[in-house]
Design a protein around this motif. Structure first.
Motif, PDB file in Angstrom:
ATOM      1  N   CYS A   1      -4.945 -13.456  13.902  1.00 43.09           N
ATOM      2  CA  CYS A   1      -4.892 -12.754  12.610  1.00 43.09           C
ATOM      3  C   CYS A   1      -4.777 -11.236  12.805  1.00 43.09           C
ATOM      4  CB  CYS A   1      -6.108 -13.109  11.773  1.00 43.09           C
ATOM      5  SG  CYS A   1      -6.072 -14.823  11.215  1.00 43.09           S
TER       6      CYS A   1
ATOM      7  N   GLY B   1      -1.788  -8.910  11.417  1.00 39.51           N
ATOM      8  CA  GLY B   1      -1.960  -7.643  10.703  1.00 39.51           C
ATOM      9  C   GLY B   1      -1.157  -6.528  11.352  1.00 39.51           C
TER      10      GLY B   1
ATOM     11  N   LEU C   1       0.676 -19.022   8.581  1.00 36.11           N
ATOM     12  CA  LEU C   1       0.775 -17.857   7.692  1.00 36.11           C
ATOM     13  C   LEU C   1       1.964 -16.981   8.087  1.00 36.11           C
ATOM     14  CD1 LEU C   1      -0.403 -15.953   5.467  1.00 36.11           C
ATOM     15  CD2 LEU C   1      -1.751 -14.875   7.283  1.00 36.11           C
TER      16      LEU C   1
ATOM     17  N   HIS D   1       5.316  -3.993  -1.471  1.00 33.40           N
ATOM     18  CA  HIS D   1       5.450  -5.391  -1.877  1.00 33.40           C
ATOM     19  C   HIS D   1       4.241  -6.180  -1.426  1.00 33.40           C
ATOM     20  CE1 HIS D   1       6.823  -5.405   2.314  1.00 33.40           C
ATOM     21  NE2 HIS D   1       6.452  -6.656   2.350  1.00 33.40           N
ATOM     22  N   ARG D   2       4.092  -7.357  -2.016  1.00 34.75           N
ATOM     23  CA  ARG D   2       3.002  -8.247  -1.666  1.00 34.75           C
ATOM     24  C   ARG D   2       3.589  -9.541  -1.116  1.00 34.75           C
ATOM     25  NH1 ARG D   2       3.318  -4.108  -4.597  1.00 34.75           N
ATOM     26  NH2 ARG D   2       4.229  -5.454  -6.191  1.00 34.75           N
ATOM     27  N   ILE D   3       3.072  -9.962   0.040  1.00 32.95           N
ATOM     28  CA  ILE D   3       3.448 -11.286   0.539  1.00 32.95           C
ATOM     29  C   ILE D   3       2.169 -12.043   0.862  1.00 32.95           C
ATOM     30  CG2 ILE D   3       5.745 -10.755   1.435  1.00 32.95           C
ATOM     31  CD1 ILE D   3       4.466 -10.371   4.190  1.00 32.95           C
TER      32      ILE D   3
ATOM     33  N   VAL E   1      -2.570  -0.303   1.868  1.00 28.96           N
ATOM     34  CA  VAL E   1      -2.381  -1.734   2.101  1.00 28.96           C
ATOM     35  C   VAL E   1      -3.633  -2.455   1.621  1.00 28.96           C
ATOM     36  CG1 VAL E   1      -1.961  -3.544   3.793  1.00 28.96           C
ATOM     37  CG2 VAL E   1      -0.945  -1.292   4.122  1.00 28.96           C
TER      38      VAL E   1
ATOM     39  N   ARG F   1      -6.961 -12.842  -4.976  1.00 31.96           N
ATOM     40  CA  ARG F   1      -5.700 -12.659  -5.695  1.00 31.96           C
ATOM     41  C   ARG F   1      -5.431 -11.179  -5.962  1.00 31.96           C
ATOM     42  NH1 ARG F   1      -3.219 -17.252  -7.773  1.00 31.96           N
ATOM     43  NH2 ARG F   1      -3.908 -18.973  -6.465  1.00 31.96           N
TER      44      ARG F   1
ATOM     45  N   TYR G   1      -2.138  -8.981  -5.364  1.00 36.55           N
ATOM     46  CA  TYR G   1      -0.941  -9.207  -6.174  1.00 36.55           C
ATOM     47  C   TYR G   1      -0.899  -8.294  -7.405  1.00 36.55           C
ATOM     48  CZ  TYR G   1       0.003 -13.428  -3.441  1.00 36.55           C
ATOM     49  OH  TYR G   1       0.290 -14.301  -2.424  1.00 36.55           O
TER      50      TYR G   1
ATOM     51  N   MET H   1      -1.773  -5.122  -7.430  1.00 41.81           N
ATOM     52  CA  MET H   1      -1.727  -3.719  -7.002  1.00 41.81           C
ATOM     53  C   MET H   1      -0.279  -3.365  -6.691  1.00 41.81           C
ATOM     54  SD  MET H   1      -4.993  -2.987  -6.893  1.00 41.81           S
ATOM     55  CE  MET H   1      -4.811  -1.366  -6.189  1.00 41.81           C
ATOM     56  N   ASN H   2       0.115  -2.160  -7.112  1.00 39.28           N
ATOM     57  CA  ASN H   2       1.479  -1.725  -6.806  1.00 39.28           C
ATOM     58  C   ASN H   2       1.515  -1.010  -5.451  1.00 39.28           C
ATOM     59  OD1 ASN H   2       4.196  -1.406  -7.296  1.00 39.28           O
ATOM     60  ND2 ASN H   2       3.907   0.633  -8.139  1.00 39.28           N
ATOM     61  N   THR H   3       0.886  -1.633  -4.462  1.00 39.11           N
ATOM     62  CA  THR H   3       0.822  -1.065  -3.117  1.00 39.11           C
ATOM     63  C   THR H   3       1.415  -2.114  -2.178  1.00 39.11           C
ATOM     64  OG1 THR H   3      -1.310  -2.093  -2.722  1.00 39.11           O
ATOM     65  CG2 THR H   3      -1.334   0.132  -3.660  1.00 39.11           C
ATOM     66  N   TYR H   4       1.357  -1.872  -0.874  1.00 36.54           N
ATOM     67  CA  TYR H   4       1.626  -2.968   0.054  1.00 36.54           C
ATOM     68  C   TYR H   4       0.441  -3.914   0.014  1.00 36.54           C
ATOM     69  CZ  TYR H   4       5.840  -0.869   1.975  1.00 36.54           C
ATOM     70  OH  TYR H   4       7.108  -0.402   2.122  1.00 36.54           O
ATOM     71  N   GLY H   5       0.724  -5.199   0.084  1.00 38.42           N
ATOM     72  CA  GLY H   5      -0.370  -6.159  -0.006  1.00 38.42           C
ATOM     73  C   GLY H   5      -0.086  -7.414   0.805  1.00 38.42           C
ATOM     74  N   PHE H   6      -1.145  -8.050   1.274  1.00 36.99           N
ATOM     75  CA  PHE H   6      -0.977  -9.258   2.088  1.00 36.99           C
ATOM     76  C   PHE H   6      -2.122 -10.210   1.764  1.00 36.99           C
ATOM     77  CE2 PHE H   6       0.148 -10.596   6.774  1.00 36.99           C
ATOM     78  CZ  PHE H   6       0.618 -11.812   6.305  1.00 36.99           C
ATOM     79  N   HIS H   7      -1.760 -11.309   1.113  1.00 31.72           N
ATOM     80  CA  HIS H   7      -2.713 -12.360   0.751  1.00 31.72           C
ATOM     81  C   HIS H   7      -2.704 -13.350   1.909  1.00 31.72           C
ATOM     82  CE1 HIS H   7      -3.360 -16.107  -1.992  1.00 31.72           C
ATOM     83  NE2 HIS H   7      -4.521 -15.556  -1.749  1.00 31.72           N
ATOM     84  N   THR H   8      -3.746 -13.391   2.693  1.00 30.98           N
ATOM     85  CA  THR H   8      -3.683 -14.127   3.971  1.00 30.98           C
ATOM     86  C   THR H   8      -4.338 -15.506   3.864  1.00 30.98           C
ATOM     87  OG1 THR H   8      -5.673 -13.189   4.982  1.00 30.98           O
ATOM     88  CG2 THR H   8      -3.647 -11.892   5.159  1.00 30.98           C
ATOM     89  N   ILE H   9      -5.142 -15.868   4.839  1.00 33.03           N
ATOM     90  CA  ILE H   9      -5.738 -17.213   4.849  1.00 33.03           C
ATOM     91  C   ILE H   9      -7.256 -17.104   4.756  1.00 33.03           C
ATOM     92  CG2 ILE H   9      -3.899 -18.547   5.908  1.00 33.03           C
ATOM     93  CD1 ILE H   9      -5.072 -17.870   8.637  1.00 33.03           C
TER      94      ILE H   9
ATOM     95  N   ARG I   1     -10.011 -14.901   6.864  1.00 29.27           N
ATOM     96  CA  ARG I   1      -9.487 -14.100   7.977  1.00 29.27           C
ATOM     97  C   ARG I   1      -8.979 -12.730   7.559  1.00 29.27           C
ATOM     98  NH1 ARG I   1     -12.185 -17.914  10.429  1.00 29.27           N
ATOM     99  NH2 ARG I   1     -11.322 -19.960  10.000  1.00 29.27           N
TER     100      ARG I   1
ATOM    101  N   VAL J   1      -7.076  -9.599   9.740  1.00 31.60           N
ATOM    102  CA  VAL J   1      -5.721  -9.096   9.447  1.00 31.60           C
ATOM    103  C   VAL J   1      -5.795  -7.598   9.125  1.00 31.60           C
ATOM    104  CG1 VAL J   1      -3.707  -9.288   7.949  1.00 31.60           C
ATOM    105  CG2 VAL J   1      -4.914 -11.361   8.673  1.00 31.60           C
TER     106      VAL J   1
ATOM    107  N   VAL K   1      -3.882  -4.339  10.880  1.00 31.41           N
ATOM    108  CA  VAL K   1      -3.061  -3.347  10.174  1.00 31.41           C
ATOM    109  C   VAL K   1      -3.555  -1.939  10.504  1.00 31.41           C
ATOM    110  CG1 VAL K   1      -2.414  -2.450   7.905  1.00 31.41           C
ATOM    111  CG2 VAL K   1      -2.485  -4.918   8.276  1.00 31.41           C
TER     112      VAL K   1
END
Lengths: 609, 334
Positions: A293, A297, A323, A459-461, B44, B54, B57, B59-67, B70, B74, B78
């Motif tokens: 993980c 990141g 992921l 963006h969001r992923i 981020v 959630r 999603y 936020m108007n930023t970079y974002g990462f919805h992980t597992i 964890r 992550v 970053v």
């Protein structure tokens, strides 16, 4: 003058063996470097016990280091021409790896009655007990002679026994002692008093052979002509680490590694942790999952990101790799395979993680799976792993194994300029208007990479399914099916970006042998032997497994008989059955934690011809 | 460059239940970010799994919805890979203290410069109502129909046990205070943990009412301010005083207690003992502490990683793989 008896040999196999504290790995590797320096080809196999220090003199504590030197050396060899046994346990453990006329060097001072008992001998003649009736024995009083070489500290004598043995082997192989001395000094970097003792001990070993054993023939090994250049001795784990560094240079991306210690993969992390001057960031994570993980990141943030492990660790990383599949970000996963399942035999080698690498995740979760075939090939394949991961925004699993990870060969230092550049598919201003995270290049189905910090591309992923046209979260049924297929097609299309498969041996033979990964040297030796018997056989040895090179199916369909050789119960064979319509094969599966037994394999091949 | 709250919002439809405490937390975060003057593209937001996770999603930023669990790992990756980014982690009590417990404590131990929003509603919401590692002993839920028989974690104890340097607590609904705390957390170098006392309107509604309802709040909570007396209560006449090695509540002017006896809050003391005592006050005999409880400077992991690289570069001259290989055991064959 002594009468000089020298046997000219093409190849000779030497095995250093003793207690795990006897320094066998050290003198083994020095001897290998020395041989490579003298122009011999070398292939080595360290053989450690699982425990760090078992009771002294016990059978479970025997540590070995085998090297084959000479020309056309593909493997460390099956049996040893020369065995150095520092104690009775080492003799007993290695008896089955000897020829009837092998030379055995023992330390007479450690073959007393109590030493013999520790190794469960019931008589005072271990050679007779092991039915080693015609071997040539050099029984040197090594400990005693080491003592007499010391200026003062007597305790050092026990530690120097390996150095004495090295001197003796140098005599036996006609290796110049002065050069051995240089290699030894470089490795030890001790103060001058100790070096003086060591020099004396090494020379004493050499002279002992020279003065007392004129009845034993010494060997001279043919030097081979190498391609010009600079050479170093390298094992698979180091080569892997250097391949990653090369990829970092060719992609202009910072190298980032997060791993958790696990045998036999840890050396990769250790090598990179020591290379801070090359701008490399490494993290020892709190567990395998965290290491995957953290690497994910770092990849999201735009580094060339790697996590290394062995089979049990790959199992733990599975969800995180999923992921990376879903988020479509680059990630290099290196699995140095060992015997499983579960903890298995951590120090022994196997090829049994192929199915796990291909399919060991939830959902349809395709990744690239490639393998390295020899210690030096680890460099190229680590480079390839990075190239494919970065250029196709995908996880890539590189399978090596304990055998090639710890085995070493002489390696010509490559010219990095000859390696291709690695080009990340970054977002550009031209595509900004239509861009969303899963907006793709239709040629290879790869999305474009926008790194945090880049204005206008926030963006969001994440792990949830996304709409293929907007990248918003989507639970739409048809959309999911479309995304599953496109993730698969992205991997399938990589076949166009990898080299075609080469055929080795007799192209027009009836029998095609298929192998992959670390068994390459053994298969090469086997087909060479077949060829010498005036029989014909062809070999394809796969570096790229998923996707397969474009010509593999065509090659396979040309041959009447196929034999898949692997160190598992048939994982590649089953994979090929699933990929190639009507694929039928014979299987050779050796799964005993030892390198492929070439003699047995050749017999099997001959039965099929 | 100045930013507006709207610069950090996006058009994604929010799918939390109406009345969920997370709306307040999201607003606090938008507000804090507008004040911080960090460009949205340099921020981020990472998350794990669960209702709280959630958040990226929205936020108007970079974002990462992980597992699940964890996110902290992550986020660590970053930040260490690119320390110039402002990195935030949205997580819940299940995500962070059950499945992700290991990453939570190790991230804090390393002191990676990320800001952790720990949204503690003492329940698993997204899996529809099971007890969490912070649910009180005896808590009845779908997976504990006869009550739990295990002790809950108290997040502050884990933070301080893992040698954490920043811990603050706030209420989901108190946007004014929460955004101030988030700004302080962002300014703090190292891992910051902000525990949000969160209401789950569906599965755990009103769980904290004994403490934080309008009628109870003044007597059951205390807002700590650095350098100020620890005073609270409807009449502002109660204070935290020492009783041997313990804390107790005294009413000023009663039983001989004066304002001088009331402790002054120092969020910067390295010794964590008093901070832990304050953080463990639970609204029963002692008021629940809100505000910044601990804010201590220490070495920051991602900065140390870069420093070490710079240091080694001054002692070694090799800069490329080729330099390095040629400096080793090499021989030439010509």
């Amino acid at each position: 003058m002594n009468e000089i008896k020298i046997k000219e040999l093409k190849n000779v196999v030497i095995r250093f063996s003793g207690d795990s504290g006897d320094g066998m790995q050290l003198v083994g590797s020095i001897f290998s470097n020395l041989s490579a320096y003298l122009g011999n080809e070398i292939t080595t196999l360290p053989d450690f016990p699982t425990e760090i220090r078992s009771p002294r003199g016990s059978l479970s504590g025997v540590s070995g280091y085998q090297v084959q030197i000479g020309s056309n050396v593909y493997t460390p060899g099956n049996k040893a021409n020369i065995l150095i046994a520092m104690n009775p346990a080492a003799l007993k453990v290695n008896a089955k790896f000897l020829y009837s006329d092998s030379v055995i060097i023992i330390d007479k001072d450690s073959f007393g009655l109590s030493d013999l008992q520790k190794a469960s001998f019931s008589t005072d003649n271990p050679f007779k007990e092991l039915e080693l009736n015609s071997v040539q024995i050099i029984a040197a009083p090594i400990l005693q002679m080491c003592r007499s070489c010391l200026k003062r500290d007597n305790k050092q004598a026990t530690k120097n026994r390996n150095i004495f043995a090295l001197g003796l082997v140098c005599w036996l192989l006609n290796h110049p002692i002065e050069i051995a001395e240089k290699f030894l000094y470089k490795k030890l970097k001790k103060n001058s008093d100790v070096l003086y003792d060591i020099k004396n001990t090494l020379l004493a070993g050499y002279n002992y052979g020279h003065n007392t054993h004129n009845s034993i023939a010494t060997y001279r090994i043919e030097a081979t002509s190498h391609k010009n250049g600079y050479y170093t001795n390298i094992d698979g784990n180091k080569a892997t680490a250097y391949g990653l560094i090369a990829a970092s240079e060719k992609s202009s991306l910072p190298l980032f590694l997060a791993s958790y210690p696990i045998t036999p993969a840890t050396d990769i992390m250790q090598e990179l942790a020591a290379r801070k001057e090359l701008n490399i960031k490494t993290m020892q994570a709190e567990d395998e999952i965290a290491s995957a993980c953290i690497a994910i990141g770092a990849s999201f943030a735009g580094n060339l990101s790697v996590t290394t492990t062995s089979g049990p660790g790959l199992a733990l990383k599975g969800e995180a790799i999923g992921l990376a599949v879903m988020a479509e970000i680059p990630l290099v996963i290196i699995d140095v395979q060992r015997c499983g399942p579960s903890t298995g035999l951590p120090t022994k080698s196997e090829q049994s993680d192929l199915m796990q690498a291909l399919y060991g995740r939830n959902g349809e979760s395709p990744v690239v799976v490639i393998s390295a075939v020899s210690p030096t090939n680890c460099f190229n394949m680590a480079f390839w792993a990075c190239k494919l991961a970065i250029e196709h925004l995908t996880p890539v699993i590189l399978l090596t194994d304990g055998y090639i990870a710890n085995g070493s060969s002489a390696w010509r230092i490559p010219n990095i300029d000859e390696y291709p550049n690695i080009k990340p598919p970054y977002v550009t201003e031209n595509i900004k208007k239509n861009w969303h995270p899963y907006y793709r290049n239709p040629v290879n189905d790869v999305r474009y990479w926008a790194l945090p910090g880049k204005e206008g591309f926030s963006h969001r992923i994440g792990g949830l399914e996304k709409n293929c046209n907007t990248s918003a979260i989507s639970i739409d049924a048809l959309n999911h099916q479309k995304m599953v297929k496109i993730r698969q097609s992205k991997i399938d299309k990589i076949a166009k970006y990898i080299p075609l498969q080469k055929i080795i041996g007799d192209i027009n033979a009836n029998l095609l042998i298929i192998g992959w990964g670390g068994t390459y040297g053994h298969l090469l030796e086997a087909i060479t032997q077949i060829h010498k018997s005036n029989l014909e056989v062809a070999l394809i040895h796969l570096n790229f497994i998923c996707p397969l090179p474009l010509n593999v199916e065509k090659i396979i369909n040309k041959y009447k008989k196929i034999l898949v050789v692997e160190q598992n119960l048939g994982q590649l064979a089953n994979y090929l059955r699933s990929k190639i319509n009507g694929f039928q094969t014979y299987q050779y599966n050796q799964i005993d934690g030892q390198p492929i037994n070439v003699t047995h394999l050749v017999e099997k091949i001959k039965q099929l011809l | 460059m100045t930013y507006k709250v709207s610069d950090f919002k996006n058009s994604q439809q929010i799918c939390w239940c109406p009345g969920c405490g997370n709306y307040g937390i999201l607003s606090s975060l938008h507000k804090a970010m507008a004040t911080l003057e960090i460009a949205p593209h340099n921020i981020v937001v990472i998350s794990g799994i669960g209702c709280s996770s959630r958040l990226p999603y929205y936020m108007n930023t970079y974002g990462f919805h992980t597992i699940h669990g964890r996110g902290a790992a992550v986020a660590t990756g970053v930040k260490v890979a690119n320390p110039n980014l402002s990195v935030w982690l949205a997580t819940g009590d299940g995500d962070c203290l059950a499945i992700g417990g290991n990453h939570f404590i190790h991230t804090i131990r390393r002191n990676v410069d990320i800001n952790i929003l720990l949204m503690n509603n003492k329940i698993y919401g997204l899996t529809k109502g099971q007890y969490s590692p912070t649910s009180n002993r005896g808590f009845i839920s779908k997976s504990s129909p006869y009550g739990t028989i295990e002790n809950p974690f108290r997040p502050a104890e884990l933070v301080i046990g893992a040698r954490g340097c920043f811990f603050a607590r706030t209420l989901d609904s108190n946007i004014e205070n929460s955004s101030k705390l988030l700004i302080e957390a962002a300014h703090h170098k190292g891992t910051s943990v902000i525990e949000f006392i969160l209401n789950c309107v569906i599965f755990n509604n009103g769980i904290n009412n004994d403490i934080i309802s309008n009628s109870n709040r003044l007597n059951k909570t205390i807002f700590l301010h650095h350098g100020e007396k620890m005073i609270f209560g409807e009449k502002n006449n109660k204070g935290i005083v020492l009783d041997g090695f313990n804390l107790k509540v005294a009413t000023i002017g009663e039983n001989g207690y004066t304002l001088n006896d009331v402790l002054v809050h120092d969020e910067t003391t390295t010794d964590p003992n008093l901070h832990l005592k304050l953080a463990l006050m639970d609204g029963d005999e002692l008021p629940l502490a809100l505000g910044i409880i601990r804010n201590v400077e220490s070495q920051v992991y991602d900065i140390e990683v870069e420093k070490q690289i710079q240091k080694i570069k001054t002692t070694k001259t090799e800069r490329t793989l080729n330099d390095f290989l040629m400096s080793g055991d090499v021989w030439e064959i010509s």
